[in-house]
Design a protein around this motif. Sequence first.
Motif, mmCIF file in Angstrom:
data_model
loop_
_atom_site.group_PDB
_atom_site.id
_atom_site.type_symbol
_atom_site.label_atom_id
_atom_site.label_comp_id
_atom_site.label_asym_id
_atom_site.label_seq_id
_atom_site.Cartn_x
_atom_site.Cartn_y
_atom_site.Cartn_z
ATOM 1 N N LEU A 149 0.834 -1.203 0.000
ATOM 2 C CA LEU A 149 0.000 0.000 0.000
ATOM 3 C C LEU A 149 0.869 1.254 0.000
ATOM 4 O O LEU A 149 0.585 2.211 -0.730
ATOM 5 C CB LEU A 149 -0.935 0.013 1.208
ATOM 6 C CG LEU A 149 -1.811 1.268 1.312
ATOM 7 C CD1 LEU A 149 -2.726 1.420 0.094
ATOM 8 C CD2 LEU A 149 -2.625 1.256 2.602
ATOM 9 N N GLU A 150 1.921 1.261 0.800
ATOM 10 C CA GLU A 150 2.828 2.405 0.809
ATOM 11 C C GLU A 150 3.390 2.656 -0.587
ATOM 12 O O GLU A 150 3.442 3.804 -1.059
ATOM 13 C CB GLU A 150 3.964 2.179 1.805
ATOM 14 C CG GLU A 150 4.908 3.362 1.921
ATOM 15 C CD GLU A 150 6.138 3.088 2.774
ATOM 16 O OE1 GLU A 150 6.976 4.011 2.898
ATOM 17 O OE2 GLU A 150 6.293 1.961 3.292
ATOM 18 N N ALA A 151 3.804 1.576 -1.266
ATOM 19 C CA ALA A 151 4.357 1.704 -2.618
ATOM 20 C C ALA A 151 3.314 2.226 -3.600
ATOM 21 O O ALA A 151 3.604 3.101 -4.432
ATOM 22 C CB ALA A 151 4.906 0.363 -3.090
ATOM 23 N N ILE A 152 2.099 1.690 -3.522
ATOM 24 C CA ILE A 152 1.032 2.144 -4.426
ATOM 25 C C ILE A 152 0.809 3.646 -4.279
ATOM 26 O O ILE A 152 0.730 4.387 -5.275
ATOM 27 C CB ILE A 152 -0.278 1.375 -4.133
ATOM 28 C CG1 ILE A 152 -0.179 -0.074 -4.641
ATOM 29 C CG2 ILE A 152 -1.474 2.080 -4.793
ATOM 30 C CD1 ILE A 152 -1.336 -0.958 -4.205
ATOM 31 N N LEU A 153 0.723 4.111 -3.048
ATOM 32 C CA LEU A 153 0.462 5.536 -2.823
ATOM 33 C C LEU A 153 1.617 6.399 -3.314
ATOM 34 O O LEU A 153 1.401 7.507 -3.819
ATOM 35 C CB LEU A 153 0.182 5.782 -1.342
ATOM 36 C CG LEU A 153 -1.083 5.114 -0.796
ATOM 37 C CD1 LEU A 153 -1.237 5.405 0.699
ATOM 38 C CD2 LEU A 153 -2.328 5.549 -1.555
ATOM 39 N N MET A 154 2.844 5.899 -3.180
ATOM 40 C CA MET A 154 4.000 6.649 -3.680
ATOM 41 C C MET A 154 3.973 6.743 -5.204
ATOM 42 O O MET A 154 4.256 7.802 -5.780
ATOM 43 C CB MET A 154 5.299 6.009 -3.207
ATOM 44 C CG MET A 154 5.606 6.245 -1.746
ATOM 45 S SD MET A 154 7.161 5.478 -1.214
ATOM 46 C CE MET A 154 8.366 6.529 -2.042
ATOM 47 N N VAL A 155 3.625 5.642 -5.867
ATOM 48 C CA VAL A 155 3.572 5.670 -7.327
ATOM 49 C C VAL A 155 2.415 6.558 -7.792
ATOM 50 O O VAL A 155 2.537 7.287 -8.788
ATOM 51 C CB VAL A 155 3.450 4.251 -7.911
ATOM 52 C CG1 VAL A 155 3.361 4.309 -9.443
ATOM 53 C CG2 VAL A 155 4.651 3.388 -7.514
ATOM 54 N N GLU A 156 1.306 6.530 -7.072
ATOM 55 C CA GLU A 156 0.177 7.386 -7.441
ATOM 56 C C GLU A 156 0.526 8.867 -7.320
ATOM 57 O O GLU A 156 -0.049 9.696 -8.031
ATOM 58 C CB GLU A 156 -1.043 7.064 -6.572
ATOM 59 C CG GLU A 156 -1.732 5.772 -6.975
ATOM 60 C CD GLU A 156 -3.003 5.523 -6.193
ATOM 61 O OE1 GLU A 156 -3.918 4.885 -6.759
ATOM 62 O OE2 GLU A 156 -3.081 5.945 -5.017
ATOM 63 N N GLU A 157 1.465 9.211 -6.447
ATOM 64 C CA GLU A 157 1.932 10.595 -6.382
ATOM 65 C C GLU A 157 2.664 10.980 -7.663
ATOM 66 O O GLU A 157 2.715 12.153 -8.029
ATOM 67 C CB GLU A 157 2.845 10.788 -5.170
ATOM 68 C CG GLU A 157 2.097 10.745 -3.842
ATOM 69 C CD GLU A 157 2.999 10.698 -2.619
ATOM 70 O OE1 GLU A 157 2.491 10.847 -1.506
ATOM 71 O OE2 GLU A 157 4.224 10.476 -2.789
ATOM 72 N N CYS A 158 3.223 9.988 -8.351
ATOM 73 C CA CYS A 158 3.902 10.222 -9.630
ATOM 74 C C CYS A 158 2.916 10.168 -10.795
ATOM 75 O O CYS A 158 3.057 10.921 -11.767
ATOM 76 C CB CYS A 158 4.986 9.170 -9.844
ATOM 77 S SG CYS A 158 6.286 9.143 -8.598
ATOM 78 N N LYS A 159 1.955 9.249 -10.706
ATOM 79 C CA LYS A 159 0.965 9.068 -11.781
ATOM 80 C C LYS A 159 -0.355 8.615 -11.140
ATOM 81 O O LYS A 159 -0.523 7.433 -10.833
ATOM 82 C CB LYS A 159 1.449 8.037 -12.800
ATOM 83 C CG LYS A 159 0.514 7.895 -13.996
ATOM 84 C CD LYS A 159 1.111 7.023 -15.081
ATOM 85 C CE LYS A 159 0.108 6.754 -16.212
ATOM 86 N NZ LYS A 159 -0.432 7.993 -16.814
ATOM 87 N N PRO A 160 -1.280 9.545 -10.929
ATOM 88 C CA PRO A 160 -2.490 9.242 -10.168
ATOM 89 C C PRO A 160 -3.337 8.089 -10.707
ATOM 90 O O PRO A 160 -4.014 7.410 -9.931
ATOM 91 C CB PRO A 160 -3.272 10.564 -10.218
ATOM 92 C CG PRO A 160 -2.211 11.610 -10.361
ATOM 93 C CD PRO A 160 -1.171 10.988 -11.237
ATOM 94 N N ASP A 161 -3.322 7.848 -12.025
ATOM 95 C CA ASP A 161 -4.172 6.792 -12.583
ATOM 96 C C ASP A 161 -3.422 5.484 -12.823
ATOM 97 O O ASP A 161 -3.856 4.648 -13.610
ATOM 98 C CB ASP A 161 -4.816 7.268 -13.892
ATOM 99 C CG ASP A 161 -3.786 7.508 -14.994
ATOM 100 O OD1 ASP A 161 -2.566 7.532 -14.696
ATOM 101 O OD2 ASP A 161 -4.201 7.678 -16.161
ATOM 102 N N ILE A 162 -2.317 5.287 -12.101
ATOM 103 C CA ILE A 162 -1.456 4.123 -12.348
ATOM 104 C C ILE A 162 -2.194 2.792 -12.168
ATOM 105 O O ILE A 162 -1.852 1.794 -12.804
ATOM 106 C CB ILE A 162 -0.204 4.174 -11.427
ATOM 107 C CG1 ILE A 162 0.828 3.111 -11.824
ATOM 108 C CG2 ILE A 162 -0.592 4.011 -9.963
ATOM 109 C CD1 ILE A 162 1.554 3.391 -13.099
ATOM 110 N N LEU A 163 -3.225 2.758 -11.342
ATOM 111 C CA LEU A 163 -3.922 1.489 -11.079
ATOM 112 C C LEU A 163 -5.061 1.217 -12.055
ATOM 113 O O LEU A 163 -5.782 0.227 -11.877
ATOM 114 C CB LEU A 163 -4.479 1.478 -9.651
ATOM 115 C CG LEU A 163 -3.470 1.449 -8.506
ATOM 116 C CD1 LEU A 163 -4.203 1.271 -7.176
ATOM 117 C CD2 LEU A 163 -2.429 0.360 -8.683
ATOM 118 N N SER A 164 -5.226 2.053 -13.072
ATOM 119 C CA SER A 164 -6.373 1.902 -13.975
ATOM 120 C C SER A 164 -6.423 0.528 -14.638
ATOM 121 O O SER A 164 -7.510 0.023 -14.946
ATOM 122 C CB SER A 164 -6.368 3.004 -15.034
ATOM 123 O OG SER A 164 -5.170 2.957 -15.796
ATOM 124 N N ALA A 165 -5.272 -0.092 -14.855
ATOM 125 C CA ALA A 165 -5.230 -1.404 -15.504
ATOM 126 C C ALA A 165 -5.103 -2.552 -14.495
ATOM 127 O O ALA A 165 -4.900 -3.699 -14.888
ATOM 128 C CB ALA A 165 -4.055 -1.466 -16.484
#
Length: 218
Positions: A161-177
């Motif tokens: 979860l920590e990693a997901i939130l950090m990547v979303e700070e770089c690209k908010p829609d990163i989890l779309s796929a």
Amino acid sequence: MAGKPKLHYTCGRGKMESIRWLLAAAGVEFEEQFIEKNEHLEKLRKDGDLLFQQVPMVEIDGMKMVQTRAILSYIAGKYNLYGKDLKERAWIDMYVEGTTDLMGMIMQLPLQSAEMREKNLALIIERSKTRYFPVYEKALKDHGHDYLVGNKFSWADIHLLEAILMVEECKPDILSAFPQLQAFKGRISNIPTIRKFLQPGSQRKPPADDKYIANDSD
């Protein structure tokens, strides 16, 4: 009764942030002693508090622990977040090492020139999509459980979860796929201790900005 763990580090994320996350998720209150000047760090070294002359350092259970991985492993084991046997621990370790690699790339961004930052940001997004997130997406889909290992909340879930939130700070829609990871993010974020840590005013630190980088390099 033992006192609260005391964390010695700068007032920023860095290598201490995953330790903050793990303690908070375990429901453990902790204190922070921020290192604001070189003199503070030198005093810890002179007093013999830093085994390898480096922070992060955590005072816990009568120990002055250093080395991020050792601290995290100890906390995960102490609070029953490290699996029920060696095989589960091995899976947790593999998942955590993957997210550690990804977060390490992100932590380096503020230290880089604008040109390098743009190049490496693109690499982080590409690696997230093709190397890291597909692993966790497949694991959750294949076993159909709420958590990564043993159908029980563990350090691996907290770290992801920590990693997901950090990547979303770089690209908010990163989890779309990644529908499994979208659902996972929602589940884990709603665990009471984590929900509390994600709220404003918690001990969670913001992304490094130019001011923090300048102070941290003094």
